[in-house]
Design an enzyme around this catalytic site. Structure first.
Site, PDB file in Angstrom:
ATOM      1  CB  CYS A 118      -0.943  -0.004   1.200  1.00 35.45           C
ATOM      2  SG  CYS A 118      -1.833  -1.548   1.373  1.00 35.45           S
ATOM      3  CG  HIS A 260      -3.130   2.977   2.848  1.00 29.06           C
ATOM      4  ND1 HIS A 260      -3.721   2.646   1.644  1.00 29.06           N
ATOM      5  CD2 HIS A 260      -3.096   1.815   3.571  1.00 29.06           C
ATOM      6  CE1 HIS A 260      -4.023   1.369   1.647  1.00 29.06           C
ATOM      7  NE2 HIS A 260      -3.663   0.831   2.804  1.00 29.06           N
ATOM      8  CG  ASN A 290      -6.755  -1.296   1.830  1.00 27.29           C
ATOM      9  OD1 ASN A 290      -6.104  -0.866   0.872  1.00 27.29           O
ATOM     10  ND2 ASN A 290      -6.187  -1.741   2.930  1.00 27.29           N
TER      11      ASN A 290
HETATM   12  O1  UT7 Z   1      -3.513  -1.983   3.863  1.00 29.65           O
HETATM   13  C1  UT7 Z   1      -3.295  -2.743   5.013  1.00 29.65           C
HETATM   14  C2  UT7 Z   1      -4.286  -3.873   5.054  1.00 29.65           C
HETATM   15  N1  UT7 Z   1      -4.793  -4.243   6.303  1.00 29.65           N
HETATM   16  C3  UT7 Z   1      -5.435  -3.418   7.153  1.00 29.65           C
HETATM   17  O2  UT7 Z   1      -5.515  -2.249   6.980  1.00 29.65           O
HETATM   18  C4  UT7 Z   1      -6.079  -4.048   8.366  1.00 29.65           C
HETATM   19  C5  UT7 Z   1      -6.054  -3.161   9.569  1.00 29.65           C
HETATM   20  N2  UT7 Z   1      -6.947  -3.659  10.560  1.00 29.65           N
HETATM   21  C6  UT7 Z   1      -8.265  -3.378  10.568  1.00 29.65           C
HETATM   22  O3  UT7 Z   1      -8.725  -2.622   9.751  1.00 29.65           O
HETATM   23  C7  UT7 Z   1      -9.131  -3.986  11.650  1.00 29.65           C
HETATM   24  O4  UT7 Z   1      -8.294  -4.643  12.590  1.00 29.65           O
HETATM   25  C8  UT7 Z   1     -10.187  -4.973  11.091  1.00 29.65           C
HETATM   26  C9  UT7 Z   1     -11.244  -4.215  10.306  1.00 29.65           C
HETATM   27  C10 UT7 Z   1      -9.538  -6.011  10.192  1.00 29.65           C
HETATM   28  C11 UT7 Z   1     -10.882  -5.680  12.242  1.00 29.65           C
HETATM   29  O5  UT7 Z   1     -11.477  -4.707  13.098  1.00 29.65           O
HETATM   30  P1  UT7 Z   1     -11.214  -4.777  14.670  1.00 29.65           P
HETATM   31  O6  UT7 Z   1     -11.983  -3.678  15.251  1.00 29.65           O
HETATM   32  O7  UT7 Z   1      -9.730  -4.782  14.874  1.00 29.65           O
HETATM   33  O8  UT7 Z   1     -11.888  -6.153  15.036  1.00 29.65           O
HETATM   34  P2  UT7 Z   1     -11.261  -7.339  15.856  1.00 29.65           P
HETATM   35  O9  UT7 Z   1     -10.345  -8.137  15.017  1.00 29.65           O
HETATM   36  O10 UT7 Z   1     -10.760  -6.811  17.180  1.00 29.65           O
HETATM   37  O11 UT7 Z   1     -12.577  -8.193  16.145  1.00 29.65           O
HETATM   38  C12 UT7 Z   1     -13.652  -7.713  16.948  1.00 29.65           C
HETATM   39  C13 UT7 Z   1     -14.810  -8.675  16.829  1.00 29.65           C
HETATM   40  C14 UT7 Z   1     -14.391 -10.123  17.040  1.00 29.65           C
HETATM   41  O12 UT7 Z   1     -15.439 -10.781  17.715  1.00 29.65           O
HETATM   42  P3  UT7 Z   1     -15.375 -11.021  19.298  1.00 29.65           P
HETATM   43  O13 UT7 Z   1     -14.134 -11.827  19.542  1.00 29.65           O
HETATM   44  O14 UT7 Z   1     -15.323  -9.656  19.904  1.00 29.65           O
HETATM   45  O15 UT7 Z   1     -16.648 -11.766  19.571  1.00 29.65           O
HETATM   46  C15 UT7 Z   1     -14.282 -10.666  15.627  1.00 29.65           C
HETATM   47  O16 UT7 Z   1     -14.468 -12.054  15.568  1.00 29.65           O
HETATM   48  O17 UT7 Z   1     -15.381  -8.603  15.505  1.00 29.65           O
HETATM   49  C16 UT7 Z   1     -15.395  -9.925  14.935  1.00 29.65           C
HETATM   50  N3  UT7 Z   1     -15.188  -9.777  13.487  1.00 29.65           N
HETATM   51  C17 UT7 Z   1     -16.198  -9.600  12.624  1.00 29.65           C
HETATM   52  N4  UT7 Z   1     -17.523  -9.507  12.797  1.00 29.65           N
HETATM   53  C18 UT7 Z   1     -18.273  -9.311  11.693  1.00 29.65           C
HETATM   54  C19 UT7 Z   1     -14.015  -9.775  12.812  1.00 29.65           C
HETATM   55  N5  UT7 Z   1     -14.237  -9.593  11.496  1.00 29.65           N
HETATM   56  C20 UT7 Z   1     -15.593  -9.481  11.360  1.00 29.65           C
HETATM   57  C21 UT7 Z   1     -16.423  -9.292  10.238  1.00 29.65           C
HETATM   58  N6  UT7 Z   1     -17.763  -9.187  10.456  1.00 29.65           N
HETATM   59  N7  UT7 Z   1     -15.951  -9.163   8.988  1.00 29.65           N
END
Ligand code: UT7
Length: 333
Positions: A118, A260, A290
């Site tokens: 990115c 980004h 993204n």
């Molecule tokens: O260009 C670089 C590419 N990568 C990135 O930019 C990724 C950067 N990271 C992020 O944008 C975020 O970390 C994510 C969007 C990927 C995830 O968001 P988060 O707020 O960090 O969520 P999390 O991983 O802490 O998960 C929170 C909850 C979990 O459930 P529990 O354990 O609280 O019950 C996950 O299982 O959200 C759940 N979860 C989802 N729920 C619905 C994770 N992904 C999803 C989903 N839909 N797609």
């Protein structure tokens, strides 16, 4: 970094292209266990574009490049070098910059791909700046182009909700007398110690394409989202600060920040750390998702074309990506 040099570099034109087909959050609800509300709230994304069957990274790059050339009042014949940032090339070999060169009908100039995920477009602008400042080159085409939907697993909700396809381009030229726009500085970084945070393991020399690769979905991107999130905020905030310190400027003197577009919450956190109001931050993630190397040039192009960014304003670009690569570039547009 910058700059003792003979010439000044300016961006003469920008362009972008998003494929027609749209994939909404609601459609993703049918593919994985997710919801429109969750995706909007946690990422700021509502939909993303997808290349059509038979539409390749070089095609997206072609359309964005033609638009940038038109704005710059240049033709493909004027191009002295092509730099194309991508993690989703048409093929591993030849590089996609060469494919683009042929599609544009550009001269037999140097053409190469940049693999910095990115951060690739910002890396590309910095490389172009060096060649313009010191060398005989006058017009360099820098492109960020991705067809990410072909390297994303639509059974993996951690990744498939985030990514989209797009291309953005800039024609980087030697500034003429009377044109006061210039690239002030660039600060680029990479930290390979944390390269495991975001990977596409299959298809290289570690895991050449095999049944094992397919059985284990190694042909798709995988990431540690939360860790990337933290590092994204840290690296982009630091790179922005570095740009200000190097140029002895304050955040008030920056008219626009183009970060980004990975996640609205990452963007907001960077703005907060950096001490700049969100009104000065260009956000275009809602309908694009993204798009990796394409987010910065697409966002720049949109803000230029709708008149937010004006000539003479100070614009700070910042990005991070797999690697982990990161950086900033400060310019007077
Ligand atoms: O260009 C670089 C590419 N990568 C990135 O930019 C990724 C950067 N990271 C992020 O944008 C975020 O970390 C994510 C969007 C990927 C995830 O968001 P988060 O707020 O960090 O969520 P999390 O991983 O802490 O998960 C929170 C909850 C979990 O459930 P529990 O354990 O609280 O019950 C996950 O299982 O959200 C759940 N979860 C989802 N729920 C619905 C994770 N992904 C999803 C989903 N839909 N797609």
């Amino acid at each position: 970094m910058a700059h003792t040099s003979t010439y000044r570099t300016r961006i003469a034109g920008t362009g972008s292209y998003l494929p027609e087909k749209i994939l909404t959050n609601v459609e993703l609800e049918k593919l994985v266990d997710t919801s429109d509300a969750w995706i909007r709230e946690r990422t700021g994304i509502a939909s993303r574009h997808m290349a059509a069957d038979g539409e390749f990274t070089s095609d997206l790059a072609f359309h964005a490049s033609m638009r940038a050339l038109e704005m710059a009042e240049r033709t493909p014949a004027d191009i002295d070098m092509i730099l194309l940032a991508t993690v989703s090339p048409d093929q591993i070999m030849p590089n996609t910059a060469c494919v683009l060169q042929a599609k544009l009908g550009a001269p037999e100039c140097m053409a190469l791909d940049i693999s910095a995920a990115c951060s690739g477009f910002v890396y590309g602008l910095a490389i172009a700046d060096q060649f313009i400042r010191t060398g005989p080159l006058k017009n360099i085409l820098v492109v960020g182009a991705e067809v990410l939907h072909r390297i994303v697993n639509y059974k993996d909700r951690d990744t498939c909700i985030l990514f989209g396809d797009a291309a953005g381009a800039a024609v980087v030229t030697r500034a003429e007398e009377g044109q006061d726009s210039t690239i002030y500085s660039h600060h680029l970084h990479a930290d390979g110690k944390i390269s495991d945070l975001f990977v596409l393991p299959g298809g290289g020399s570690v895991h050449p394409i095999s049944q094992y690769v397919l059985d284990n979905n190694l042909q798709y991107v995988r990431m540690k989202g939360r860790e990337i999130f933290k590092n994204a905020v840290r690296t982009m905030s630091q790179a922005c600060q570095e740009a200000l310190e190097y140029n002895q400027m304050s955040a008030d003197q920056v008219d626009w920040v183009i970060p980004h577009q990975a996640n609205i919450r990452i963007i907001e956190a960077v703005a907060k750390h950096f001490g700049i109001p969100m009104e000065k931050v260009v956000v275009e993630i809602e309908d694009t998702g993204n798009t990796s190397a394409a987010t910065v040039p697409v966002t720049l192009d949109r803000a230029v074309r709708d008149g937010r960014i004006q000539r003479g304003q100070n614009v700070l670009l910042t990005a991070f990506g797999a690697g982990i690569t990161s950086g900033s570039l400060l310019m007077r547009f």
